[in-house]
Design a protein around this motif. Structure first.
Motif: not given
Length: 122
Positions: A13-14, A16, A120-122
Motif C-alpha cells: 500500500q502507499p 508501506g 504500490v496500490s491501495s
C-alpha cells in the motif's frame, strides 16, 4: 556462468514497505558493483540504487531518503533494497544488476536478474 536471482517483490500500500533481495552465484572472480534498476510500462529502464565494492552508494533522486541499498554482511554477493514510504509511482518491474569480472585479468560485464514486480496500490 553467472546466475542472478531476485526475490521479495509484491503488492504494497502507499506508505508501506518492501524489501528486495538479490543473490549472484557462479563463476565470479570479483564484483565491481551491484545495483537495482526498474522499468515501468512505457518507460525506459532506470537506475534506482547502486553500491560499489568499496561500499559507496548512489541513488536516483526520486528514491533518496526512502530506499536503502545494502550488501549482506556475510555474503558479499547478496544485495538488498529496502523500500520505505512507497508511492504508486514506484510501481515497476525491478531488476538486479551485477557488474563483475568472471576472470581476472579480463573485462567486467553486466549480468541481470529476471526481474520482480513491485506494485504500490491501495
Amino acid at each position: 556462468q553467472v546466475h542472478v536471482v531476485e526475490s521479495g517483490g509484491g503488492l504494497a500500500q502507499p506508505g508501506g514497505s518492501l524489501r528486495l533481495s538479490c543473490a549472484a552465484s557462479g563463476s565470479i572472480a570479483s564484483i565491481v558493483a551491484l545495483g537495482w534498476f526498474r522499468q515501468a510500462p512505457g518507460n525506459q529502464r532506470e537506475l534506482v540504487a547502486q553500491i560499489n565494492s568499496g561500499g559507496g552508494t548512489n541513488y536516483a533522486d526520486s528514491v533518496k531518503g526512502r530506499f536503502t541499498i545494502s550488501r549482506d554482511s556475510y555474503d558479499k554477493n547478496t544485495v538488498y533494497l529496502q523500500m520505505n514510504s512507497l508511492k504508486p509511482e514506484d510501481t515497476a518491474v525491478y531488476y538486479c544488476n551485477v557488474y563483475l569480472y568472471v576472470s581476472m585479468p579480463g573485462r567486467p560485464a553486466n549480468y541481470w536478474g529476471q526481474g520482480t514486480q513491485v506494485t504500490v496500490s491501495s
